[in-house]
Design a protein around this motif. Structure first.
Motif, PDB file in Angstrom:
ATOM      1  N   UNK A 133       4.981  66.539  -1.722  1.00 54.75           N
ATOM      2  CA  UNK A 133       4.731  65.357  -2.534  1.00 54.75           C
ATOM      3  C   UNK A 133       4.323  64.151  -1.695  1.00 54.75           C
ATOM      4  N   UNK A 134       5.048  63.899  -0.602  1.00 49.70           N
ATOM      5  CA  UNK A 134       4.830  62.685   0.185  1.00 49.70           C
ATOM      6  C   UNK A 134       4.083  62.927   1.487  1.00 49.70           C
ATOM      7  N   UNK A 135       3.800  64.205   1.793  1.00 47.69           N
ATOM      8  CA  UNK A 135       3.063  64.571   3.006  1.00 47.69           C
ATOM      9  C   UNK A 135       3.727  64.011   4.255  1.00 47.69           C
ATOM     10  N   UNK A 136       5.040  64.139   4.276  1.00 53.10           N
ATOM     11  CA  UNK A 136       5.815  63.735   5.437  1.00 53.10           C
ATOM     12  C   UNK A 136       7.108  64.546   5.460  1.00 53.10           C
ATOM     13  N   UNK A 137       7.782  64.530   6.615  1.00 49.13           N
ATOM     14  CA  UNK A 137       9.063  65.211   6.782  1.00 49.13           C
ATOM     15  C   UNK A 137      10.045  64.217   7.381  1.00 49.13           C
ATOM     16  N   UNK A 138      11.226  64.137   6.798  1.00 46.82           N
ATOM     17  CA  UNK A 138      12.255  63.229   7.290  1.00 46.82           C
ATOM     18  C   UNK A 138      13.380  64.036   7.920  1.00 46.82           C
ATOM     19  N   UNK A 139      13.615  63.814   9.205  1.00 47.83           N
ATOM     20  CA  UNK A 139      14.668  64.497   9.956  1.00 47.83           C
ATOM     21  C   UNK A 139      15.529  63.448  10.651  1.00 47.83           C
ATOM     22  N   UNK A 140      16.838  63.476  10.388  1.00 52.38           N
ATOM     23  CA  UNK A 140      17.777  62.538  11.011  1.00 52.38           C
ATOM     24  C   UNK A 140      17.346  61.083  10.812  1.00 52.38           C
ATOM     25  N   UNK A 141      16.863  60.777   9.619  1.00 54.51           N
ATOM     26  CA  UNK A 141      16.474  59.407   9.304  1.00 54.51           C
ATOM     27  C   UNK A 141      15.119  58.994   9.826  1.00 54.51           C
ATOM     28  N   UNK A 142      14.422  59.879  10.519  1.00 54.25           N
ATOM     29  CA  UNK A 142      13.094  59.578  11.072  1.00 54.25           C
ATOM     30  C   UNK A 142      12.045  60.348  10.278  1.00 54.25           C
ATOM     31  N   UNK A 143      10.983  59.646   9.845  1.00 62.20           N
ATOM     32  CA  UNK A 143       9.917  60.274   9.073  1.00 62.20           C
ATOM     33  C   UNK A 143       8.745  60.626   9.971  1.00 62.20           C
ATOM     34  N   UNK A 144       8.190  61.806   9.764  1.00 66.73           N
ATOM     35  CA  UNK A 144       7.058  62.289  10.551  1.00 66.73           C
ATOM     36  C   UNK A 144       5.921  62.641   9.590  1.00 66.73           C
ATOM     37  N   UNK A 145       4.763  62.048   9.837  1.00 68.28           N
ATOM     38  CA  UNK A 145       3.610  62.284   8.986  1.00 68.28           C
ATOM     39  C   UNK A 145       3.029  63.672   9.242  1.00 68.28           C
ATOM     40  N   UNK A 146       2.571  64.313   8.171  1.00 66.23           N
ATOM     41  CA  UNK A 146       1.921  65.609   8.276  1.00 66.23           C
ATOM     42  C   UNK A 146       0.421  65.410   8.489  1.00 66.23           C
TER      43      UNK A 146
END
Length: 351
Positions: A133-146
Protein backbone atom coordinates in the motif's frame (compact mmCIF):
# COMPACT_ATOMS: atom_id res chain seq x y z
CA UNK A 1 -2.05 21.28 -24.18
CA UNK A 2 0.06 18.33 -25.34
CA UNK A 3 3.02 19.28 -27.48
CA UNK A 4 4.23 17.34 -30.50
CA UNK A 5 7.35 16.23 -28.65
CA UNK A 6 5.23 14.84 -25.79
CA UNK A 7 3.09 12.89 -28.26
CA UNK A 8 6.15 11.43 -29.97
CA UNK A 9 7.61 10.42 -26.64
CA UNK A 10 4.38 8.74 -25.58
CA UNK A 11 4.33 6.89 -28.90
CA UNK A 12 7.80 5.51 -28.17
CA UNK A 13 6.65 4.41 -24.72
CA UNK A 14 3.65 2.61 -26.20
CA UNK A 15 6.04 0.78 -28.47
CA UNK A 16 7.90 -0.32 -25.34
CA UNK A 17 4.69 -1.74 -23.90
CA UNK A 18 4.15 -3.64 -27.14
CA UNK A 19 7.62 -5.20 -26.87
CA UNK A 20 6.87 -6.38 -23.35
CA UNK A 21 3.55 -7.86 -24.44
CA UNK A 22 5.13 -9.78 -27.31
CA UNK A 23 7.90 -11.04 -25.05
CA UNK A 24 5.47 -12.44 -22.46
CA UNK A 25 3.18 -13.92 -25.11
CA UNK A 26 6.18 -15.83 -26.43
CA UNK A 27 6.09 -17.81 -23.18
CA UNK A 28 2.36 -17.85 -22.34
CA UNK A 29 0.66 -19.35 -25.39
CA UNK A 30 -2.87 -18.43 -26.41
CA UNK A 31 -3.68 -16.06 -23.51
CA UNK A 32 -3.39 -12.51 -24.92
CA UNK A 33 -6.12 -11.13 -22.62
CA UNK A 34 -4.26 -12.39 -19.54
CA UNK A 35 -0.98 -10.87 -20.69
CA UNK A 36 -2.69 -7.56 -21.45
CA UNK A 37 -4.28 -7.44 -18.00
CA UNK A 38 -0.92 -8.15 -16.37
CA UNK A 39 0.66 -5.29 -18.29
CA UNK A 40 -2.27 -3.03 -17.43
CA UNK A 41 -1.77 -3.66 -13.71
CA UNK A 42 1.97 -2.97 -14.03
CA UNK A 43 1.40 0.39 -15.71
CA UNK A 44 -1.37 1.29 -13.25
CA UNK A 45 1.05 0.87 -10.30
CA UNK A 46 -0.93 -2.06 -8.94
CA UNK A 47 -0.31 -5.60 -7.75
CA UNK A 48 -1.55 -8.77 -9.43
CA UNK A 49 -3.05 -11.93 -7.92
CA UNK A 50 -2.91 -14.96 -10.22
CA UNK A 51 -5.36 -17.58 -8.98
CA UNK A 52 -5.89 -20.86 -10.81
CA UNK A 53 -5.50 -24.62 -10.66
CA UNK A 54 -1.99 -26.17 -10.64
CA UNK A 55 -0.01 -26.46 -13.84
CA UNK A 56 -1.58 -23.76 -16.01
CA UNK A 57 1.40 -21.39 -15.91
CA UNK A 58 0.79 -19.03 -12.99
CA UNK A 59 4.43 -18.81 -11.94
CA UNK A 60 5.51 -18.91 -15.59
CA UNK A 61 3.45 -15.78 -16.29
CA UNK A 62 4.93 -13.96 -13.30
CA UNK A 63 8.49 -14.92 -14.28
CA UNK A 64 7.98 -14.00 -17.94
CA UNK A 65 6.70 -10.54 -17.01
CA UNK A 66 9.59 -10.02 -14.60
CA UNK A 67 12.29 -11.20 -17.00
CA UNK A 68 10.94 -9.05 -19.83
CA UNK A 69 11.95 -5.97 -17.82
CA UNK A 70 15.55 -5.19 -16.92
CA UNK A 71 14.99 -4.62 -13.21
CA UNK A 72 15.59 -6.32 -9.89
CA UNK A 73 13.51 -9.46 -9.34
CA UNK A 74 13.08 -11.57 -6.20
CA UNK A 75 11.03 -14.73 -5.85
CA UNK A 76 9.57 -15.73 -2.47
CA UNK A 77 8.35 -19.29 -2.00
CA UNK A 78 5.68 -18.94 0.68
CA UNK A 79 5.75 -21.84 3.14
CA UNK A 80 4.25 -22.35 6.64
CA UNK A 81 7.64 -21.76 8.30
CA UNK A 82 8.34 -18.48 6.46
CA UNK A 83 8.83 -15.58 8.88
CA UNK A 84 7.84 -11.91 8.37
CA UNK A 85 11.51 -10.91 8.72
CA UNK A 86 12.34 -13.16 5.73
CA UNK A 87 10.21 -10.80 3.65
CA UNK A 88 10.78 -7.37 5.14
CA UNK A 89 14.31 -7.75 6.54
CA UNK A 90 15.82 -7.53 10.01
CA UNK A 91 18.18 -5.33 12.03
CA UNK A 92 21.34 -7.17 13.12
CA UNK A 93 23.81 -5.89 15.69
CA UNK A 94 27.26 -5.32 14.19
CA UNK A 95 29.88 -6.28 16.78
CA UNK A 96 32.67 -4.29 15.13
CA UNK A 97 30.73 -1.07 14.58
CA UNK A 98 28.72 -1.45 17.81
CA UNK A 99 25.45 -0.55 16.11
CA UNK A 100 22.47 -2.21 14.44
CA UNK A 101 22.61 -2.72 10.68
CA UNK A 102 19.53 -3.30 8.56
CA UNK A 103 19.59 -6.34 6.29
CA UNK A 104 16.94 -5.92 3.56
CA UNK A 105 14.55 -8.80 2.94
CA UNK A 106 13.19 -10.23 -0.29
CA UNK A 107 10.61 -7.45 -0.62
CA UNK A 108 13.33 -4.99 -1.64
CA UNK A 109 13.05 -5.62 -5.37
CA UNK A 110 11.19 -3.97 -8.21
CA UNK A 111 9.28 -7.11 -9.19
CA UNK A 112 8.47 -9.46 -6.29
CA UNK A 113 7.03 -12.89 -7.15
CA UNK A 114 5.14 -14.45 -4.26
CA UNK A 115 4.59 -18.11 -5.12
CA UNK A 116 1.72 -19.91 -3.32
CA UNK A 117 1.09 -16.91 -1.09
CA UNK A 118 -1.70 -18.64 0.83
CA UNK A 119 0.67 -21.32 2.18
CA UNK A 120 2.25 -18.85 4.62
CA UNK A 121 0.69 -18.00 7.97
CA UNK A 122 -1.49 -14.88 8.33
CA UNK A 123 1.31 -13.30 10.38
CA UNK A 124 3.70 -13.67 7.46
CA UNK A 125 1.11 -12.58 4.91
CA UNK A 126 0.58 -9.37 6.88
CA UNK A 127 4.24 -8.45 6.30
CA UNK A 128 3.19 -7.44 2.76
CA UNK A 129 0.43 -5.06 3.80
CA UNK A 130 2.53 -1.94 4.35
CA UNK A 131 4.81 -2.51 1.39
CA UNK A 132 1.95 -3.09 -1.07
CA UNK A 133 0.00 0.00 0.00
CA UNK A 134 2.65 2.54 1.04
CA UNK A 135 5.65 1.17 -0.91
CA UNK A 136 7.82 1.24 2.17
CA UNK A 137 8.90 -1.04 5.02
CA UNK A 138 9.10 0.02 8.66
CA UNK A 139 11.57 -1.85 10.88
CA UNK A 140 12.31 -0.79 14.47
CA UNK A 141 10.66 2.58 13.89
CA UNK A 142 12.72 3.31 10.76
CA UNK A 143 11.02 3.48 7.35
CA UNK A 144 12.77 2.29 4.20
CA UNK A 145 11.51 3.21 0.75
CA UNK A 146 11.02 0.45 -1.81
CA UNK A 147 12.42 0.79 -5.34
CA UNK A 148 10.46 2.26 -8.22
CA UNK A 149 8.72 0.68 -10.06
CA UNK A 150 7.42 -1.80 -7.51
CA UNK A 151 4.98 -4.63 -8.16
CA UNK A 152 3.96 -7.78 -6.29
CA UNK A 153 2.81 -10.71 -8.43
CA UNK A 154 1.35 -13.43 -6.20
CA UNK A 155 -0.01 -16.86 -7.10
CA UNK A 156 -2.31 -19.27 -5.31
CA UNK A 157 -4.32 -22.42 -6.00
CA UNK A 158 -8.06 -22.17 -5.22
CA UNK A 159 -8.63 -25.95 -5.14
CA UNK A 160 -5.77 -27.15 -2.95
CA UNK A 161 -6.80 -25.78 0.44
CA UNK A 162 -5.24 -28.32 2.81
CA UNK A 163 -2.44 -26.69 4.80
CA UNK A 164 -3.21 -23.21 3.46
CA UNK A 165 -4.36 -19.94 5.01
CA UNK A 166 -6.96 -18.03 2.97
CA UNK A 167 -5.97 -14.44 2.26
CA UNK A 168 -7.83 -12.02 4.55
CA UNK A 169 -9.98 -9.31 3.01
CA UNK A 170 -7.41 -6.61 3.85
CA UNK A 171 -4.75 -8.51 1.88
CA UNK A 172 -6.98 -9.23 -1.12
CA UNK A 173 -8.07 -5.59 -1.25
CA UNK A 174 -4.47 -4.52 -1.87
CA UNK A 175 -4.28 -6.49 -5.10
CA UNK A 176 -5.48 -4.31 -7.96
CA UNK A 177 -6.72 -7.25 -10.03
CA UNK A 178 -7.10 -11.00 -9.97
CA UNK A 179 -6.66 -13.08 -13.08
CA UNK A 180 -7.28 -16.74 -13.86
CA UNK A 181 -5.24 -18.14 -16.72
CA UNK A 182 -7.44 -21.14 -17.49
CA UNK A 183 -6.65 -24.15 -19.63
CA UNK A 184 -5.20 -23.48 -23.10
CA UNK A 185 -7.01 -24.34 -26.29
CA UNK A 186 -5.95 -27.60 -28.00
CA UNK A 187 -4.09 -25.62 -30.67
CA UNK A 188 -2.26 -23.51 -28.08
CA UNK A 189 -1.43 -26.59 -26.03
CA UNK A 190 -0.02 -28.33 -29.11
CA UNK A 191 2.10 -25.27 -29.85
CA UNK A 192 3.23 -25.28 -26.22
CA UNK A 193 4.49 -28.85 -26.64
CA UNK A 194 6.56 -27.81 -29.65
CA UNK A 195 8.08 -24.79 -27.90
CA UNK A 196 8.37 -26.04 -24.31
CA UNK A 197 9.06 -29.69 -25.09
CA UNK A 198 12.83 -29.37 -25.33
CA UNK A 199 13.86 -26.35 -23.24
CA UNK A 200 12.11 -23.76 -21.15
CA UNK A 201 11.39 -20.56 -23.10
CA UNK A 202 12.35 -18.61 -19.98
CA UNK A 203 15.98 -19.65 -20.53
CA UNK A 204 16.20 -17.57 -23.71
CA UNK A 205 13.98 -14.70 -22.55
CA UNK A 206 15.87 -11.41 -22.60
CA UNK A 207 14.77 -8.04 -21.18
CA UNK A 208 13.05 -5.84 -23.75
CA UNK A 209 12.55 -2.79 -21.51
CA UNK A 210 14.40 -1.03 -18.70
CA UNK A 211 13.08 -0.02 -15.32
CA UNK A 212 13.36 3.69 -16.15
CA UNK A 213 11.17 3.10 -19.23
CA UNK A 214 8.50 1.56 -17.02
CA UNK A 215 8.64 4.64 -14.78
CA UNK A 216 8.03 6.84 -17.84
CA UNK A 217 5.19 4.58 -18.94
CA UNK A 218 3.59 4.97 -15.52
CA UNK A 219 3.91 8.75 -15.78
CA UNK A 220 2.24 8.65 -19.20
CA UNK A 221 -0.65 6.62 -17.76
CA UNK A 222 -1.13 9.17 -14.98
CA UNK A 223 -1.67 11.88 -17.60
CA UNK A 224 -4.60 10.08 -19.25
CA UNK A 225 -7.76 12.18 -18.90
CA UNK A 226 -10.89 10.78 -17.23
CA UNK A 227 -14.11 12.75 -17.74
CA UNK A 228 -16.51 13.42 -14.89
CA UNK A 229 -19.10 11.07 -16.42
CA UNK A 230 -16.63 8.17 -16.50
CA UNK A 231 -15.57 8.81 -12.91
CA UNK A 232 -19.22 8.81 -11.81
CA UNK A 233 -19.76 5.57 -13.72
CA UNK A 234 -16.90 3.88 -11.84
CA UNK A 235 -18.32 5.14 -8.53
CA UNK A 236 -21.80 3.85 -9.44
CA UNK A 237 -20.44 0.37 -10.22
CA UNK A 238 -18.56 0.12 -6.93
CA UNK A 239 -21.46 1.58 -4.92
CA UNK A 240 -23.80 -1.03 -6.41
CA UNK A 241 -21.71 -3.81 -4.85
CA UNK A 242 -22.35 -2.37 -1.37
CA UNK A 243 -26.12 -2.72 -1.62
CA UNK A 244 -26.44 -5.86 -3.75
CA UNK A 245 -28.59 -8.54 -2.04
CA UNK A 246 -26.16 -11.33 -2.98
CA UNK A 247 -23.18 -9.67 -1.27
CA UNK A 248 -22.42 -9.29 2.43
CA UNK A 249 -19.28 -7.25 1.74
CA UNK A 250 -19.00 -4.79 -1.13
CA UNK A 251 -15.97 -3.14 -2.70
CA UNK A 252 -13.97 -0.49 -0.84
CA UNK A 253 -13.07 3.06 -1.92
CA UNK A 254 -9.62 1.64 -2.69
CA UNK A 255 -11.34 -0.55 -5.27
CA UNK A 256 -12.79 2.55 -6.95
CA UNK A 257 -9.33 4.09 -7.14
CA UNK A 258 -7.83 0.88 -8.53
CA UNK A 259 -10.60 0.62 -11.11
CA UNK A 260 -9.96 4.17 -12.29
CA UNK A 261 -6.19 3.68 -12.47
CA UNK A 262 -6.60 0.43 -14.40
CA UNK A 263 -9.01 2.12 -16.83
CA UNK A 264 -6.44 4.85 -17.50
CA UNK A 265 -3.76 2.23 -18.18
CA UNK A 266 -6.11 0.35 -20.50
CA UNK A 267 -6.84 3.56 -22.41
CA UNK A 268 -3.12 4.30 -22.78
CA UNK A 269 -2.47 0.80 -24.11
CA UNK A 270 -5.30 1.30 -26.59
CA UNK A 271 -3.63 4.47 -27.87
CA UNK A 272 -6.09 6.93 -26.36
CA UNK A 273 -5.46 10.04 -24.31
CA UNK A 274 -8.75 9.64 -22.42
CA UNK A 275 -10.57 6.77 -20.70
CA UNK A 276 -13.97 5.49 -21.82
CA UNK A 277 -16.74 3.56 -20.05
CA UNK A 278 -15.60 0.56 -22.09
CA UNK A 279 -12.29 0.61 -20.22
CA UNK A 280 -14.11 0.53 -16.89
CA UNK A 281 -16.49 -2.20 -18.04
CA UNK A 282 -13.77 -4.50 -19.37
CA UNK A 283 -11.86 -4.35 -16.07
CA UNK A 284 -14.75 -4.43 -13.58
CA UNK A 285 -14.71 -8.19 -12.98
CA UNK A 286 -10.93 -8.46 -12.67
CA UNK A 287 -10.67 -5.47 -10.32
CA UNK A 288 -13.78 -5.95 -8.15
CA UNK A 289 -14.71 -9.63 -7.92
CA UNK A 290 -11.89 -10.84 -5.63
CA UNK A 291 -12.79 -8.18 -3.03
CA UNK A 292 -16.43 -9.23 -2.64
CA UNK A 293 -17.97 -11.73 -0.20
CA UNK A 294 -21.19 -13.45 -1.34
CA UNK A 295 -23.94 -14.14 1.17
CA UNK A 296 -24.63 -17.65 2.41
CA UNK A 297 -27.77 -17.82 0.28
CA UNK A 298 -25.84 -16.74 -2.82
CA UNK A 299 -23.28 -19.47 -2.16
CA UNK A 300 -26.07 -22.05 -1.82
CA UNK A 301 -27.40 -20.83 -5.18
CA UNK A 302 -23.86 -21.11 -6.58
CA UNK A 303 -23.73 -17.41 -7.38
CA UNK A 304 -20.13 -16.32 -7.73
CA UNK A 305 -18.73 -12.83 -7.19
CA UNK A 306 -17.86 -12.69 -10.88
CA UNK A 307 -21.49 -13.30 -11.82
CA UNK A 308 -22.65 -10.59 -9.44
CA UNK A 309 -20.22 -8.03 -10.92
CA UNK A 310 -21.32 -8.97 -14.44
CA UNK A 311 -24.94 -8.46 -13.39
CA UNK A 312 -24.08 -5.05 -11.90
CA UNK A 313 -22.30 -3.97 -15.09
CA UNK A 314 -25.33 -4.95 -17.16
CA UNK A 315 -27.76 -3.07 -14.90
CA UNK A 316 -25.77 0.13 -14.32
CA UNK A 317 -26.54 2.87 -16.88
CA UNK A 318 -23.60 3.67 -19.14
CA UNK A 319 -22.77 7.35 -19.69
CA UNK A 320 -22.89 8.58 -23.27
CA UNK A 321 -21.04 11.34 -25.10
CA UNK A 322 -23.96 13.66 -24.32
CA UNK A 323 -23.71 13.12 -20.55
CA UNK A 324 -22.82 16.23 -18.60
CA UNK A 325 -21.38 16.44 -15.14
CA UNK A 326 -19.57 18.96 -13.06
CA UNK A 327 -16.46 18.41 -15.11
CA UNK A 328 -18.13 18.38 -18.49
CA UNK A 329 -19.12 15.52 -20.76
CA UNK A 330 -17.09 12.79 -22.34
CA UNK A 331 -14.85 13.72 -25.25
CA UNK A 332 -16.15 12.76 -28.70
CA UNK A 333 -14.89 9.49 -30.14
CA UNK A 334 -12.16 10.03 -32.74
CA UNK A 335 -11.57 7.70 -35.68
CA UNK A 336 -9.77 4.70 -34.16
CA UNK A 337 -6.79 2.95 -35.77
CA UNK A 338 -6.48 -0.87 -35.85
CA UNK A 339 -7.09 -2.77 -32.62
CA UNK A 340 -3.44 -3.73 -32.01
CA UNK A 341 -2.50 -1.20 -29.33
CA UNK A 342 1.17 -1.44 -30.20
CA UNK A 343 0.61 0.20 -33.57
CA UNK A 344 -1.55 3.08 -32.40
CA UNK A 345 -0.19 6.56 -31.93
CA UNK A 346 -1.27 7.85 -28.51
CA UNK A 347 -1.18 11.29 -27.05
CA UNK A 348 -1.45 12.54 -23.49
CA UNK A 349 -3.47 15.31 -21.92
CA UNK A 350 -2.41 16.74 -18.59
CA UNK A 351 -5.04 16.97 -15.87
Amino acid sequence: MTTYDERASLSDLTTTAERIRRSVEGVIEGKPEVVRLSLTVLLAEGHLLIEDVPGVGKTMLAKALARSIDCSVRRIQFTPDLLPSDITGVSIFDQQRKEFEFKPGAIFAQIVIGDEINRASPKTQSALLESMEERQVTIDGESYELPNPFMVVATQNPVEMEGTYPLPEAQRDRFMARVSIGYPSPQAELQMLDIHGGVSPLDDLQPVAHAHEIVKLVEAVRSVHVAEAVRRYAVDLVAATRSHPDLRLGASPRATLHLLRAAKASAALAGREFALPDDVQSLAVAVLAHRLLPTAQAQLNRRTAEQVVTDIVQRTPVPTSGSRGAGGGMPPMPPMPPADFGRQQPGARRL
